[in-house]
Design a protein around this motif. Structure first.
Motif, mmCIF file in Angstrom:
data_model
loop_
_atom_site.group_PDB
_atom_site.id
_atom_site.type_symbol
_atom_site.label_atom_id
_atom_site.label_comp_id
_atom_site.label_asym_id
_atom_site.label_seq_id
_atom_site.Cartn_x
_atom_site.Cartn_y
_atom_site.Cartn_z
ATOM 1 N N LEU A 768 0.835 -1.168 0.085
ATOM 2 C CA LEU A 768 0.119 -0.185 -0.123
ATOM 3 C C LEU A 768 1.065 1.048 -0.031
ATOM 4 C CD1 LEU A 768 -2.596 1.748 0.573
ATOM 5 C CD2 LEU A 768 -2.229 1.289 3.051
ATOM 6 N N LEU A 769 0.823 2.173 -0.783
ATOM 7 C CA LEU A 769 1.189 3.476 -1.018
ATOM 8 C C LEU A 769 0.448 4.295 -0.556
ATOM 9 C CD1 LEU A 769 3.556 5.628 -1.771
ATOM 10 C CD2 LEU A 769 2.729 5.377 -4.061
ATOM 11 N N TYR A 770 0.728 5.204 0.613
ATOM 12 C CA TYR A 770 0.069 6.320 1.133
ATOM 13 C C TYR A 770 0.453 7.559 0.896
ATOM 14 C CZ TYR A 770 -3.216 8.745 4.637
ATOM 15 O OH TYR A 770 -4.003 9.609 5.098
ATOM 16 N N VAL A 771 0.070 8.508 0.150
ATOM 17 C CA VAL A 771 0.579 9.727 -0.221
ATOM 18 C C VAL A 771 -0.312 10.781 0.312
ATOM 19 C CG1 VAL A 771 0.839 11.377 -2.127
ATOM 20 C CG2 VAL A 771 0.923 9.040 -2.873
ATOM 21 N N MET A 793 3.203 -1.017 4.065
ATOM 22 C CA MET A 793 2.897 0.366 3.565
ATOM 23 C C MET A 793 4.086 1.210 3.331
ATOM 24 S SD MET A 793 0.813 3.480 5.652
ATOM 25 C CE MET A 793 2.015 4.213 6.222
ATOM 26 N N LEU A 794 4.043 1.775 2.154
ATOM 27 C CA LEU A 794 5.034 2.864 1.813
ATOM 28 C C LEU A 794 4.288 4.370 1.989
ATOM 29 C CD1 LEU A 794 6.546 1.170 -1.431
ATOM 30 C CD2 LEU A 794 7.549 1.115 0.561
ATOM 31 N N SER A 795 5.240 5.305 2.147
ATOM 32 C CA SER A 795 4.602 6.759 2.322
ATOM 33 C C SER A 795 5.214 7.542 1.432
ATOM 34 C CB SER A 795 4.500 7.173 3.736
ATOM 35 O OG SER A 795 5.958 7.164 4.407
ATOM 36 N N ALA A 796 4.591 8.592 1.031
ATOM 37 C CA ALA A 796 5.289 9.768 0.403
ATOM 38 C C ALA A 796 4.629 10.872 0.912
ATOM 39 C CB ALA A 796 4.909 9.615 -1.295
ATOM 40 N N HIS A 797 5.372 12.042 1.034
ATOM 41 C CA HIS A 797 4.886 13.454 1.339
ATOM 42 C C HIS A 797 4.322 14.516 0.622
ATOM 43 C CE1 HIS A 797 6.314 12.315 5.456
ATOM 44 N NE2 HIS A 797 7.676 11.726 4.735
ATOM 45 N N ASP A 798 4.290 14.215 -0.812
ATOM 46 C CA ASP A 798 3.829 14.991 -1.853
ATOM 47 C C ASP A 798 3.520 14.105 -2.873
ATOM 48 O OD1 ASP A 798 6.244 14.753 -3.368
ATOM 49 O OD2 ASP A 798 6.840 16.669 -2.097
ATOM 50 N N GLY A 799 2.900 14.795 -4.012
ATOM 51 C CA GLY A 799 2.465 14.274 -5.098
ATOM 52 C C GLY A 799 3.800 13.694 -6.052
ATOM 53 N N TYR A 800 4.649 14.312 -6.007
ATOM 54 C CA TYR A 800 5.816 14.048 -7.131
ATOM 55 C C TYR A 800 6.694 13.054 -6.377
ATOM 56 C CZ TYR A 800 5.227 18.688 -9.258
ATOM 57 O OH TYR A 800 4.772 19.574 -9.810
ATOM 58 N N GLN A 801 6.782 12.987 -5.037
ATOM 59 C CA GLN A 801 7.373 11.529 -4.468
ATOM 60 C C GLN A 801 6.465 10.481 -4.398
ATOM 61 O OE1 GLN A 801 8.167 12.125 -0.319
ATOM 62 N NE2 GLN A 801 9.377 10.362 -0.009
ATOM 63 N N GLY A 802 5.230 10.677 -4.492
ATOM 64 C CA GLY A 802 4.204 9.682 -4.672
ATOM 65 C C GLY A 802 4.337 8.908 -6.156
ATOM 66 N N LEU A 803 4.510 9.980 -7.257
ATOM 67 C CA LEU A 803 4.500 9.313 -8.457
ATOM 68 C C LEU A 803 5.813 8.438 -8.463
ATOM 69 C CD1 LEU A 803 3.631 12.832 -10.543
ATOM 70 C CD2 LEU A 803 2.600 10.563 -10.501
ATOM 71 N N SER A 804 7.082 9.035 -8.037
ATOM 72 C CA SER A 804 8.413 8.411 -8.254
ATOM 73 C C SER A 804 8.214 6.991 -7.603
ATOM 74 C CB SER A 804 9.450 9.139 -7.420
ATOM 75 O OG SER A 804 10.778 8.480 -7.399
ATOM 76 N N LEU A 805 7.395 6.723 -6.426
ATOM 77 C CA LEU A 805 7.472 5.660 -5.590
ATOM 78 C C LEU A 805 6.461 4.572 -6.618
ATOM 79 C CD1 LEU A 805 7.122 6.624 -1.712
ATOM 80 C CD2 LEU A 805 9.110 5.190 -3.075
ATOM 81 N N ALA A 806 5.488 5.151 -6.934
ATOM 82 C CA ALA A 806 4.627 4.399 -7.851
ATOM 83 C C ALA A 806 5.189 3.728 -8.841
ATOM 84 C CB ALA A 806 3.308 5.030 -7.966
ATOM 85 N N MET A 816 -4.518 8.040 -1.387
ATOM 86 C CA MET A 816 -4.112 9.413 -1.989
ATOM 87 C C MET A 816 -4.929 10.443 -1.127
ATOM 88 S SD MET A 816 -2.194 11.322 -4.382
ATOM 89 C CE MET A 816 -2.195 9.865 -5.512
ATOM 90 N N ASP A 817 -4.064 11.347 -0.599
ATOM 91 C CA ASP A 817 -4.848 12.542 -0.074
ATOM 92 C C ASP A 817 -5.178 13.528 -1.111
ATOM 93 O OD1 ASP A 817 -5.997 14.565 1.629
ATOM 94 O OD2 ASP A 817 -3.955 15.332 2.261
ATOM 95 N N ILE A 823 1.467 19.724 -6.071
ATOM 96 C CA ILE A 823 0.582 19.128 -7.174
ATOM 97 C C ILE A 823 -0.593 18.531 -6.332
ATOM 98 C CG2 ILE A 823 1.643 19.024 -9.082
ATOM 99 C CD1 ILE A 823 2.068 16.076 -8.812
ATOM 100 N N SER A 824 -2.001 18.631 -6.541
ATOM 101 C CA SER A 824 -2.925 17.984 -5.804
ATOM 102 C C SER A 824 -3.051 16.641 -6.040
ATOM 103 C CB SER A 824 -4.363 18.778 -6.172
ATOM 104 O OG SER A 824 -4.720 18.346 -7.385
ATOM 105 N N GLY A 825 -3.891 15.723 -5.317
ATOM 106 C CA GLY A 825 -3.858 14.610 -5.563
ATOM 107 C C GLY A 825 -4.643 14.022 -6.606
ATOM 108 N N ILE A 826 -5.818 14.850 -7.295
ATOM 109 C CA ILE A 826 -6.393 14.558 -8.409
ATOM 110 C C ILE A 826 -5.417 14.822 -9.597
ATOM 111 C CG2 ILE A 826 -8.124 15.773 -9.864
ATOM 112 C CD1 ILE A 826 -9.916 16.289 -7.507
#
Length: 902
Positions: A768-771, A793-806, A816-817, A823-826
């Motif tokens: 599970l990746l939680y942004v 669980m993996l975690s990312a603190h913003d959208g850019y880090q979440g994209l990289s981990l995904a 996704m928050d 950048i927003s979650g949408i």
């Protein structure tokens, strides 16, 4: 000797007639017998044909029964037809004496053979249990086509037989009629011959006696004959004269009564009978005063009948107007009459004739015309609209040059300032009148076309008029009627309205901007309030079920924290609901909502709250499935709010009763409690925001806006809410919603699918990746999934880090928050969807943006689920289970696709 010879001849003729009648009757009876046998034969053939067709239908029905059930007993009709069909068909062929019928049988035989073959082939397929082939054969419709063709040919055969039968029936009826006619005729002839024979004897005796008397009375008879002829001629002349007189009197449209010199009635025509109510046979010989009763219309006093004056003076007399005739039955007629003497050849008065007529309709028309004229004048002069009638004036060359006012009403003078216009010309009164207005009047007068226009009349002090012009009279008339209103004030108000509309549009624009800013503020406030609540409620729930378990004192404190947190969340929701409703931004999904299901869900949700207070809840059963038309979520919100209030403000061990009534257009829901009730003053303040009706210092928590939201939601769905309350007895809330159409299940759209096999217990580790930018929320989710060893669980603190981990880790699911830095979650989710390496990963939104439009916007963007903060752990885990199952299916499909490409 000659007379005896005639008698012998008559006797011989009578004998011949008797023998002839017997022979003819025997022949006719024989013909009837033959036709009767033919009728029976044709009826038998019709029955045989219908029986053959019925047997084929039974065979087909038996085959269908066997195809459905597999029971051989259903094949008995088919076997009977198969064994006996040739015999039945042979009988029909022998009976087909007409070539047209033979053609139908010839066409029918191969069809029957094909039909039996088709039945046999399908039966054999059923015996082999090949149901697919059976279904295909039945669906092909070959059997139905063959049976339809057989019915057509058999109907043609039967129709020919019926036609032949009808011909035989007509022949049979004709022969029966002939037989009866022959019997009657011969009997009558025999009787006539017998009577003639008797008459012959009588005539012979009479002739002999007459010859004797004739010799003695011939001279006297000649004298008497001459006298009779003269009397007959005189009588004929008298009858013609009387007939002419009768026809003349009956043809007169007026009533006519004649009297003798004593005033006694001698004659009345039908009109006089109708008006007086006396028949001529009854009235003859009675005095005229008894039959002809007249009074004055206004004084109701009797009037002297002028008959006696006419008899006395020998002059014509007439009645004055307003004379009323009273008929025998009391009916009244307005009449006009006159009386004249009847004189003989010597000029002597021998009677009088009274002529009168009914003038009631004429008077009624005159009265109606007078009343109509008065009403017209009253309406004409009381109209607020100006009205005038003008007529075109022509010069010597028949060219129109002016218009003359023929008639005007009072409003005409008040609106135009033209007084005493009748009889004067338009150019004289309005010398500067607009030229094109004259042209429009002329067009109306000459073409008959009606015209309506609104223009400013500069010649009449620059006033505005709304004018309707139309022609009066026929095609040759040149009169024009003008109907007009002075709309100068209305034009001024219209201009003011235009100016006001401009100001209103500007105000609306400012209000819309204000509402938009308010909505954005509410959304941000919702997020900011829910984010800390998420951590408070989440960690409190974890502490409540954590290990080691909390002490009793800690449990009490945790319960208070959780209770306060959920209360604060409820307060936020109600304030946001009220703000959204008042801003007009609320979105309702209206559809048919099953009230039975809604009530069942509300009951299960509220029962625990009622049990804590010891309150008995009674849900009356619905008479039938009912559907309301509205938003399902909002209807549940309304009912839960009312039920919660009924429990919250009830007495201990109290009762709550829920019932439902329905009409053709509405559904009414009653929620009755046994609380303390409300006073008249409290009822007037019930739906005011933040007004808790004196309960602010009580033990029950509340915001005072729940009922306000409930009322506005009900009204937004086209319903209404009311309340009846009695102090010390309780309150009863009644909501009325529009009735919806009960949805019907369409079986044609149901597709049966196989259930997926259950997941294996030996499940591989899932990621599970939680942004999320909020550390407290990251820690909460991490603690929630600690109890699930199959999930990391993996975690990312913003959208850019979440994209990289995904992209690098390719997790099974992403949480996704929405409100993220950068950048927003949408936006992040859209990038994931457009990347081939991550497009298959399902994404769940978890956000404090909990307004309805935020949820709709997220689901439209493509999120698998949209969860709101604070987290409800059970709801969160159910969503994770669903998305992991979906992720497994997606992964399998991706692997199969990769294998195929390899």
């Amino acid at each position: 000797m000659k007379a005896n010879y005639k008698i012998i001849v008559w006797l011989i003729n009578i004998a011949i007639m008797v023998v002839l009648s017997i022979a003819v009757s025997f022949w006719a009876f024989k013909q009837v017998q033959v036709l009767s046998e033919q009728r029976q034969h044709i009826s038998m053939m019709l029955d045989e044909g219908k029986g053959l067709l019925s047997s084929l239908k039974d065979a087909e029905t038996g085959q269908r029964g066997y195809l459905i059930t597999g029971d051989e007993t259903f094949l008995q009709p088919y076997l009977a037809v198969r064994d006996n069909i040739n015999t039945q068909f042979k009988i029909l062929r022998q009976a087909a004496q007409i070539s047209a019928a033979q053609k139908h049988l010839d066409a029918m035989q191969p069809l029957i053979t094909a039909e039996l073959a088709e039945l046999a082939s399908v039966i054999e397929l059923r015996r082999q249990n090949d149901l697919t082939a059976v279904t295909a054969a039945v669906s092909a419709g070959e059997g139905k086509r063959l049976m339809d063709a057989i019915r057509v040919e058999m109907d043609g055969f039967i129709q020919i037989k019926k036609t032949l039968q009808e011909e035989r029936e007509r022949t049979f009826s004709a022969n029966m009629h002939n037989l009866l006619t022959v019997i009657v005729a011969t009997s009558l002839l025999t009787l006539l011959f017998a009577l003639a024979f008797a008459y012959l004897f009588y005539q012979e005796a009479r002739r002999r006696l007459k010859n004797i008397i004739l010799i003695e009375t011939q001279p006297l008879l000649e004298i008497q004959e001459d006298i009779n002829q003269k009397l007959q001629q005189a009588n004929d002349i008298l009858e013609v004269s009387e007939e002419k007189l009768t026809v003349t009197l009956n043809s007169i449209g007026d009533g006519v009564i004649t009297t003798d010199t004593e005033g006694l009635i001698t004659l009345m025509n039908p009109v006089a009978e109708q008006l007086t109510g006396w028949m001529q046979t009854e009235a003859i010989g009675h005095p005229i005063e008894r039959v002809f009763h007249i009074i004055h219309q206004e004084s109701r006093q009797p009037i002297i009948i002028p008959v006696m004056d006419s008899l006395k003076h020998g002059t014509i007399q007439a009645l004055a107007n307003h004379t009323v005739l009273i008929a025998r039955d009391g009916s009244e007629y307005d009449i006009a009459d006159s009386c004249a003497p009847i004189r003989d050849r010597d000029g002597q008065v021998v009677g009088a004739v009274l002529v009168f007529r009914d003038v009631s309709e004429e008077y009624a028309v005159q009265y109606a015309l007078r009343d109509s004229e008065e009403r017209y004048r009253g309406l004409f002069n009381s109209m607020d609209q100006g009205f005038c009638i003008i007529d075109m004036i022509f010069d010597a060359d028949e060219n129109p040059v002016d218009y003359r006012f023929l008639e005007v009403n009072g409003s005409f003078g008040r609106q135009t300032g033209l007084l005493d216009a009748v009889g004067k010309c338009m150019r004289e009164l309005i010398p500067n009148h607009e030229v094109h207005w004259y042209q429009m009047y002329g067009k109306v007068a000459l073409t008959g076309e009606s015209i309506r226009f609104i223009e400013e009349a500069k010649a009449l002090n620059n006033r505005w008029f709304e004018v309707y012009a139309f022609r009066l009279g026929g095609a040759v008339s040149t009169k024009v009627a003008l109907l007009f209103n002075d709309i100068t004030e209305r034009k001024r108000l219209d201009q003011q309205l235009i100016d006001s509309n401009v100001e209103l549009k500007n105000a609306i624009g400012i209000a819309e901007k204000s509402n938009l800013a308010k909505s954005e503020f509410l959304s941000k406030m919702s997020h900011e309030l829910r984010t800390p609540l998420n951590a408070i409620l989440g960690f409190a729930q974890l502490l409540e079920v954590g290990s080691p378990p909390p002490t009793n004192a800690q449990i009490i404190r945790l319960h208070q924290i959780i209770k306060a947190g959920w209360y604060l969340l409820e307060l936020i929701n109600e304030i946001l609901d009220l703000a959204v409703i008042e801003s007009g931004k609320i979105s309702l999904s209206k559809e048919a909502v099953s009230m039975t299901e809604v009530m069942r869900e509300c009951q299960s949700m509220i029962e625990s709250q009622a049990e804590k207070r010891g309150i008995t809840m009674t849900f009356m059963p619905f008479d039938s499935p009912l559907c309301a038309y509205g938003d399902r979520t909002r209807i549940k919100q309304i009912i839960i709010n009312l039920l919660s209030n009924a429990i919250k403000y009830n007495r201990e061990q109290g009762t709550v009763e829920v019932s439902c009534i329905s009409t053709l257009e509405h559904i009414g829901i009653n929620i009755k409690d046994s609380g303390n009730g409300l006073t008249e003053k409290q009822l007037t303040q019930l739906f005011q925001p933040f007004n808790r009706l004196g309960q602010e210092s009580g033990n029950e928590e509340g915001t005072g806006i729940g009922l306000v939201v409930t009322k506005q939601l009900v009204e937004l769905m086209g319903g209404s809410i009311s309340v009846n309350s009695t102090v010390g007895v309780g309150s009863e809330f009644h909501i009325e919603l529009l009735r919806g159409v009960t949805p019907q299940l369409d079986m044609s759209n149901i597709i049966l699918t196989k259930l997926l096999p259950p997941a294996s217990e030996n499940v591989a580790l899932r990621t599970l990746l939680y942004v999320e930018d909020n550390p407290a929320n990251l820690m909460l989710v991490e603690h929630i999934i600690e109890a699930h060893p199959y999930l990391s669980m993996l975690s990312a603190h913003d959208g850019y880090q979440g994209l990289s981990l995904a992209r690098s880790q390719r997790p099974d699911v992403i949480l996704m928050d929405i409100n993220l830095p950068g950048i927003s979650g949408i936006q992040t989710m859209n990038i994931l969807r457009n990347d081939p390496t991550t497009m298959h990963i399902p994404v769940i939104a978890l956000s404090a943006n909990a307004m309805l439009r935020d949820i709709e916007k997220g689901l439209e963007a493509g999120f698998f689920r949209y969860l709101t903060k604070p987290i409800k752990i059970a709801e969160f885990m159910n969503a994770l289970d669903d998305v992991l199952k979906f992720s497994t299916v997606q992964l399998d499909n991706t692997q199969e696709t990769d294998t195929c490409h390899d």
